[in-house]
Design an enzyme around this catalytic site. Structure first.
Site, PDB file in Angstrom:
ATOM      1  N   ASP A   1      49.907  11.938 -54.991  1.00 15.34           N
ATOM      2  CA  ASP A   1      48.706  12.121 -55.804  1.00 15.34           C
ATOM      3  C   ASP A   1      48.604  13.529 -56.373  1.00 15.34           C
ATOM      4  O   ASP A   1      49.344  14.429 -55.987  1.00 15.34           O
ATOM      5  CB  ASP A   1      47.450  11.773 -54.977  1.00 15.34           C
ATOM      6  CG  ASP A   1      47.486  12.368 -53.574  1.00 15.34           C
ATOM      7  OD1 ASP A   1      48.262  13.320 -53.341  1.00 15.34           O
ATOM      8  OD2 ASP A   1      46.751  11.891 -52.708  1.00 15.34           O
TER       9      ASP A   1
ATOM     10  N   HIS B   1      41.064   7.011 -46.339  1.00 14.15           N
ATOM     11  CA  HIS B   1      41.904   6.904 -47.543  1.00 14.15           C
ATOM     12  C   HIS B   1      43.366   7.194 -47.229  1.00 14.15           C
ATOM     13  O   HIS B   1      43.696   7.905 -46.280  1.00 14.15           O
ATOM     14  CB  HIS B   1      41.382   7.776 -48.692  1.00 14.15           C
ATOM     15  CG  HIS B   1      41.612   9.246 -48.562  1.00 14.15           C
ATOM     16  ND1 HIS B   1      40.939  10.179 -49.320  1.00 14.15           N
ATOM     17  CD2 HIS B   1      42.439   9.979 -47.773  1.00 14.15           C
ATOM     18  CE1 HIS B   1      41.343  11.390 -49.023  1.00 14.15           C
ATOM     19  NE2 HIS B   1      42.253  11.295 -48.084  1.00 14.15           N
TER      20      HIS B   1
ATOM     21  N   GLU C   1      40.609   5.591 -52.334  1.00 14.18           N
ATOM     22  CA  GLU C   1      39.350   5.845 -51.650  1.00 14.18           C
ATOM     23  C   GLU C   1      38.666   4.537 -51.243  1.00 14.18           C
ATOM     24  O   GLU C   1      38.929   3.483 -51.837  1.00 14.18           O
ATOM     25  CB  GLU C   1      38.411   6.613 -52.599  1.00 14.18           C
ATOM     26  CG  GLU C   1      38.941   7.976 -53.030  1.00 14.18           C
ATOM     27  CD  GLU C   1      38.865   9.039 -51.943  1.00 14.18           C
ATOM     28  OE1 GLU C   1      39.412   8.813 -50.849  1.00 14.18           O
ATOM     29  OE2 GLU C   1      38.271  10.093 -52.189  1.00 14.18           O
TER      30      GLU C   1
ATOM     31  N   ASN D   1      37.700   9.376 -44.227  1.00  9.95           N
ATOM     32  CA  ASN D   1      37.091   8.128 -44.715  1.00  9.95           C
ATOM     33  C   ASN D   1      38.096   6.978 -44.754  1.00  9.95           C
ATOM     34  O   ASN D   1      37.799   5.918 -45.276  1.00  9.95           O
ATOM     35  CB  ASN D   1      36.504   8.349 -46.119  1.00  9.95           C
ATOM     36  CG  ASN D   1      37.575   8.761 -47.127  1.00  9.95           C
ATOM     37  OD1 ASN D   1      38.748   8.865 -46.794  1.00  9.95           O
ATOM     38  ND2 ASN D   1      37.156   8.987 -48.365  1.00  9.95           N
TER      39      ASN D   1
END
Ligand code: PGA
Length: 252
Positions: free
Chosen positions: A67, A138, A143, A136
């Site tokens: 990413d 991810h 996400e 979270n």
């Protein structure tokens, strides 16, 4: 899923670095999927040391990073390209055409995503994918949301991600709000996946990942449960909640 609990992040990183070196030795043209963040720094340090001390050859490697932030120049100190150059690429001998990175400054981001997926496909897919996990859940910047996207795509970062990554910027307001990320398809097509998580602050999400009974797009890493060759490598602190649960359930 194979689960390995190492005593320390150093021990876990050594395990992963050795696995990568084995692949590099055993494969004529290995394709690695690489991650950024605090977690893989130890692995990259060990690979750098292999080059500096043992003269290890990395010239037959191809890499794809997961990413990149939208809008950051590759020379920006917080861009993932800069991170990879500093922590790995500047110190080993992968020829630059074999290093693949998403360009967060591309004028046509949709095209950039398509081109990236095509490049992964043309390389024959990923042999070994290294992953961290966000608080979270991810993986890359996939996400939590109502759906999981297969292809490389532009994504709006979760508040939790912005908060977690603010430590690398002067203020959370400076963290870009968007990123481009590999989707779950190239990740899931990798021959082998290793997800690393260290520290007490990852213990709850690791426990959630290892206990989730369903594929939950609100916990994107849960898709890894469907892969046939995934290793989750933890230090003791990240394994703590999961191990406590295991022993409580064992007692009952
Ligand atoms: P970290 O990030 O290694 O900095 O904890 C992991 C991630 O967000 O995937």
């Amino acid at each position: 899923m194979n689960i390995i609990v190492a005593s320390t992040p150093g021990e876990a990183s050594e395990y992963v670095a050795k696995r990568i070196l084995n692949i590099i030795d055993a494969t004529p043209a290995p394709v690695l999927g690489l991650a950024t963040g605090g977690t893989p720094k130890g692995v990259y340090q060990m690979l750098r040391d292999e080059r500096a001390k043992e003269g290890r050859d990395f010239s037959h490697l191809t890499t794809f990073n997961l990413d990149e932030y939208v809008g950051l120049d590759p020379a920006h100190a917080q861009s993932y390209r800069y991170y990879m150059n500093t922590h790995l690429f500047d110190h080993i001998n992968i020829p630059s055409p074999q290093i693949h990175f998403l360009d967060g400054r591309a004028s046509d981001l949709a095209r950039e995503c398509l081109t990236y997926d095509k490049a992964i496909e043309n390389a024959g897919g990923i042999d070994f994918q290294l992953l961290g996990i966000g608080h979270n859940g991810h993986i890359g910047f996939n996400e939590p949301s109502g759906t999981l996207q297969f292809k490389t795509h532009v994504t709006t970062l979760d508040e939790a991600t912005i908060e977690a990554n603010a430590r690398f910027f002067d203020a959370s307001s400076q963290v870009p709000s968007q990123a481009i990320t590999m989707g779950v398809e190239p990740i899931m097509h990798a021959e082998e996946i290793v997800l690393m998580a260290f520290g007490e602050d990852k213990a709850d999400i690791v426990d959630a990942l290892l206990n989730t009974p369903t594929l939950d797009p609100q916990l994107p890493a849960s898709i890894l449960r469907l892969h046939r060759n995934v290793t989750i490598i933890l230090d003791k602190a990240a394994a703590n909640v999961y191990q406590n649960r295991q022993s409580e359930e064992g007692i009952q």
